[in-house]
Design an enzyme around this catalytic site. Structure first.
Site, PDB file in Angstrom:
ATOM      1  N   ASP A 295       1.186  -1.245  -0.140  1.00  0.00           N
ATOM      2  CA  ASP A 295       0.064  -0.341   0.067  1.00  0.00           C
ATOM      3  C   ASP A 295       0.916   0.782  -0.090  1.00  0.00           C
ATOM      4  O   ASP A 295       1.802   1.594   0.782  1.00  0.00           O
ATOM      5  CB  ASP A 295      -1.147   0.020   1.085  1.00  0.00           C
ATOM      6  N   ARG A 303       4.409   3.180   3.109  1.00  0.00           N
ATOM      7  CA  ARG A 303       5.337   1.661   3.236  1.00  0.00           C
ATOM      8  C   ARG A 303       6.664   2.234   3.368  1.00  0.00           C
ATOM      9  O   ARG A 303       7.481   1.303   4.208  1.00  0.00           O
ATOM     10  CB  ARG A 303       5.184   1.265   2.758  1.00  0.00           C
ATOM     11  N   ARG A 363      -7.264  10.054   2.812  1.00  0.00           N
ATOM     12  CA  ARG A 363      -6.593   9.183   1.382  1.00  0.00           C
ATOM     13  C   ARG A 363      -7.343   8.855   0.062  1.00  0.00           C
ATOM     14  O   ARG A 363      -7.031   8.688  -1.355  1.00  0.00           O
ATOM     15  CB  ARG A 363      -6.394   7.524   2.019  1.00  0.00           C
ATOM     16  N   LYS A 393      -9.203   0.888  -5.384  1.00  0.00           N
ATOM     17  CA  LYS A 393     -10.025   0.293  -4.280  1.00  0.00           C
ATOM     18  C   LYS A 393     -11.210   1.732  -3.947  1.00  0.00           C
ATOM     19  O   LYS A 393     -10.656   2.571  -3.929  1.00  0.00           O
ATOM     20  CB  LYS A 393      -9.056  -0.142  -2.932  1.00  0.00           C
ATOM     21  N   HIS A 394     -11.865   0.969  -2.928  1.00  0.00           N
ATOM     22  CA  HIS A 394     -12.669  -1.052  -2.834  1.00  0.00           C
ATOM     23  C   HIS A 394     -14.065  -0.674  -2.819  1.00  0.00           C
ATOM     24  O   HIS A 394     -14.670   0.295  -2.716  1.00  0.00           O
ATOM     25  CB  HIS A 394     -12.167  -0.107  -1.023  1.00  0.00           C
ATOM     26  N   HIS A 406     -12.023  -1.843   9.012  1.00  0.00           N
ATOM     27  CA  HIS A 406     -11.497  -3.593  10.306  1.00  0.00           C
ATOM     28  C   HIS A 406     -12.198  -2.914  11.106  1.00  0.00           C
ATOM     29  O   HIS A 406     -11.591  -4.661  11.675  1.00  0.00           O
ATOM     30  CB  HIS A 406     -10.128  -1.635  10.483  1.00  0.00           C
ATOM     31  N   ASP A 490     -10.386  -6.829   0.094  1.00  0.00           N
ATOM     32  CA  ASP A 490     -10.051  -6.188   1.305  1.00  0.00           C
ATOM     33  C   ASP A 490      -9.426  -7.566   2.051  1.00  0.00           C
ATOM     34  O   ASP A 490      -9.320  -8.768   2.147  1.00  0.00           O
ATOM     35  CB  ASP A 490     -10.485  -5.313   1.586  1.00  0.00           C
TER      36      ASP A 490
END
Length: 753
Positions: A295, A303, A363, A393-394, A406, A490
């Site tokens: 990601d 990352r 985001r 996504k998503h 999540h 996901d």
């Protein structure tokens, strides 16, 4: 006569022992220490379920293989699905129905694999010769003459000269040091396993070179095929952070035949380390390379340490510049590709139309469907140009939710007309522009699928999320929208799936719904076995798996994953010219500087400015944040003789902040709202400080570092600036605006009214 009968009985008993163990699971053999030359071939064929030992860890590699055993090996490899079916007719008079391999010999005869003798016999318990092996394998796999030249002195006039030539010209068999082949010599179990392994690997390589994915799949076991549909994470192994390829990862790649892995920041120390890691991971993958994904959205989801620190999607939304979005996508892809990563789970095509969205926010490119579509397509184009797969996504849209998937199950209650006009718009455009991978959302969409099931968590009735919905994935995405690419879920570690459905059942249901790749199963081994069992039981048709695997193989080929000639040394040498290069940093700075957006200004055009010699108080809820801002301000304003002080707000610290502000000439009041609902953020302390600064006529700025919704919840803000991220390029641009060196030219990409 008695001796002959005992010999035949012993041969039959030996045949029975060969299959005493299950051929469905790989056996670990303990008697290969003197047959190391054959260990790889034996292990390979055992993993395929083709050869087996004697049930006690013994393979007996030097024992001769009989004609019946050889036939059994081949039938288990080529026609295993027929072993449970009724067989009719046996053309050989010496194979009675009581023979332990009657079924296999009958199947082989039906498919023309076997050749009997003129008297109508088969001689099932006679040893297999090297000549017969060549003929048998050549016939079974329809092999043709290759390009290699091997001179064998004892085969020219042999009845098997032609198949021996075919095998040797393809490098599949060789002779002895004296130039002979010894065609009538008996073949051992080790030799036969090695010959079979060579042929299968040869045929697989031929299929790969020809991009004949149907042929390649015909040589893939069910285990290999469903393994391509799994993409676990490897953040930890045995409680330790994973930064190298350890034995646990090797075992998982091999045992589950994994098709991909996702990396996180925990896996990454620096560019050289992660490049070595990805190189070593691919070395474990065999002839089908791994999808290695990450990601790298930019901004809050980043990352790669040391790489270009892009300001994020909402910052791009504030610029409104598709060319910048394309440049951001391209440089991201260039850096990921240099590190050995081929899949970027980005861009986010969710339209953040709800300020209370706890997980998307900055985001997203913004709250306008047209803006998200335009910048999303540009970002995809940039990633493609770099040779990296964009996984958008998503689907069908996570922007207007108030629950983090999540943590729980979001439900989007809009009707179908609204979904078509807003949430689906960027996905439809991406599909029309050939997007190759789409990530599903663990969100329920009752307008498309209103099915409910009983939750395993608490027995309540819960709706089916898109990831598990055939109506959403097969009906809407593939049917109505015409999507032909790879569907990836996901993460299966998220509570929206894990709590309510049980992972194994959810894995099975997701594939049945239309998912091609399961991302981050909690237990990869259990997920793998679930899919193997579902295919073998018919719960998931093998045709469903074939369709998914073919899409995966085609995409791996399209992006050059099968072209793996570059050495690690060459990869490492190229890093410095790509990762965090000055060219990339220039794009980073331009986005941040053009994104800075005025939230409020006394003159309607500028926030309050910092002046020469000011005493500046920097106040925020996080100590790390105020220290970072203080450091950046000090470095940027060395010539202004500023005096700086930091103050914390909230958690009983606000009164101290008020005292500090009383002595200040200028106040930077920094807010960072992300990963929580905007309406539930602690705005009261901010409002208190704003009212006090207004009362005292202080110069100040409300510096928005996260979701830019401050003006919805705060009143009488006279000076405000949004930079859409708390990382360095964003905050540095904001400070330069406050110093009068930059104009705040960005346009707020979300609705705040």
């Amino acid at each position: 006569m008695i001796v002959k009968q005992m010999t035949i009985f012993g041969a039959v008993l030996g045949s029975l022992l060969v299959w005493a163990g299950s051929a469905a699971a790989e056996e670990r053999f303990t008697d290969l220490q003197h047959s190391k030359w054959a260990e790889d071939g034996i292990t390979y064929m055992a993993k395929r379920g083709t050869v087996a030992g004697y049930g006690n860890g013994m393979f007996m590699p030097e024992r001769h293989v009989t004609r019946a055993q050889a036939v059994t090996f081949m039938v288990r490899e080529l026609y295993s699905q027929e072993l449970q079916q009724k067989v009719e007719g046996m053309p050989y008079s010496d194979v009675p129905s009581t023979h332990p391999f009657y079924r296999e010999i009958a199947i082989a005869a039906k498919h023309g694999l076997t050749g009997g003798f003129p008297d109508g016999t088969f001689h099932p318990d006679a040893p297999m010769s090297r000549a017969e092996t060549a003929a048998f394998l050549t016939r079974a796999y329809s092999l043709v003459k290759g390009q290699q030249t091997v001179r064998l002195t004892d085969t020219a006039k042999h009845w098997a000269a032609a198949p021996i030539l075919i095998m040797s010209s393809n490098g599949l068999i060789g002779g002895y040091s004296d130039g002979t082949y010894r065609p009538d010599r008996s073949v051992t179990r080790a030799e036969f396993a090695v010959f079979m392994a060579r042929v299968i690997r040869f045929e697989r390589e031929v299929a790969i070179q020809a991009h004949d994915w149907d042929k390649l799949m015909s040589y893939m076991t069910v285990s290999e095929q469903v393994g391509q549909m799994l993409m676990p994470d490897i953040r930890q192994w045995n409680g330790h952070v994973t930064t190298t390829v350890n034995e646990g990862i090797k075992r998982s790649i091999h045992d589950q035949d994994l098709g991909g892995l996702i990396l996180f920041d925990k896996n990454i120390v620096n560019a050289r380390q992660v490049t070595t890691l990805t190189h070593d991971l691919q070395a474990e993958a065999g002839d089908i390379p791994l999808f290695l994904g990450i990601d790298q959205e930019g901004g809050v989801i980043k990352r790669i340490p040391g790489g270009t620190n892009l300001p994020g999607q909402m910052a791009l939304g504030a610029t409104g510049d598709a060319a910048l979005a394309e440049a951001a996508g391209q440089l991201t892809g260039e850096e990921l590709k240099a590190l050995g990563l081929q899949v970027n789970f980005a861009p986010v095509l969710d339209i953040n139309s709800n300020p209370d969205n706890p997980i998307i926010g900055i985001r997203s490119f913004g709250s306008n469907a047209d803006l998200v579509t335009r910048l999303g397509l540009a970002s995809i184009k940039g990633l493609r140009q770099s040779g990296v797969i964009a996984a958008v996504k998503h689907f069908p849209g996570h922007g207007d939710t108030t629950t983090d998937s999540h943590l729980g199950m979001p439900v989007l209650t809009h009707n179908r007309d609204r979904l078509d006009a807003v949430e689906l718009k960027p996905f439809r455009a991406a599909i029309d522009n050939g997007i190759e991978m789409i990530m599903t959302a663990h969100i329920a969409f009752p307008a498309v699928d209103n099915e409910h099931v009983t939750s395993l968590k608490d027995g309540s009735s819960v709706p089916i999320p898109a990831t598990l919905s055939k109506k959403v994935l097969t009906g809407l995405l593939r049917g109505e929208l015409g999507y032909k690419g790879v569907i990836i879920s996901d993460a299966f570690t998220m509570n929206a799936i894990a709590e309510h459905f049980g992972e194994n059942k959810a894995v099975e249901r997701a594939v049945s719904a239309g998912v091609d790749i399961i991302l981050m199963p909690k237990d990869p081994a259990a997920a793998h076995q679930t899919l193997v069992n579902a295919v073998k039981s018919g719960t998931i048709p093998i045709e469903t798996v074939h369709a998914s695997v073919k899409r995966i193989l085609e995409l791996k080929s399209k992006y050059g994953l099968f072209d793996r000639g570059e050495s690690l040394a060459h990869k490492l040498a190229a890093l410095n010219d790509v990762i965090g290069s000055e060219k990339h940093r220039m794009v980073e700075r331009e986005i941040a500087e053009r994104a800075a957006t005025l939230l409020a200004g006394r003159d309607g055009a500028h926030p309050d400015q910092i002046h020469q010699g000011d005493r500046v108080v920097i106040a925020a809820a996080e100590e790390e944040q105020v220290k970072q801002l203080e450091k950046q301000l000090t470095q940027a304003a060395k010539s202004l003789s500023l005096k700086t002080e930091i103050a914390l707000i909230g958690k009983g610290k606000t009164n101290e902040a008020l005292q500090a502000i009383d002595k200040a000439d200028y106040v930077i009041l920094a807010s960072y709202q992300f990963r929580n609902a905007a309406s539930q953020f602690g705005w009261a302390d901010f409002q208190t400080l704003i009212e006090e600064m207004n009362r005292r006529s202080k110069r100040y700025v409300l510096l928005s570092l996260g979701n830019p919704y401050e003006t919805i919840y705060l009143q009488n803000v006279r000076s405000g600036l949004a930079v859409y991220g708390k990382q360095e390029p964003n905050t540095a641009a904001g400070i330069n605006v406050l110093l009068g060196r930059l104009e705040a030219g960005g346009v707020l990409p979300v609705i705040t009214e």
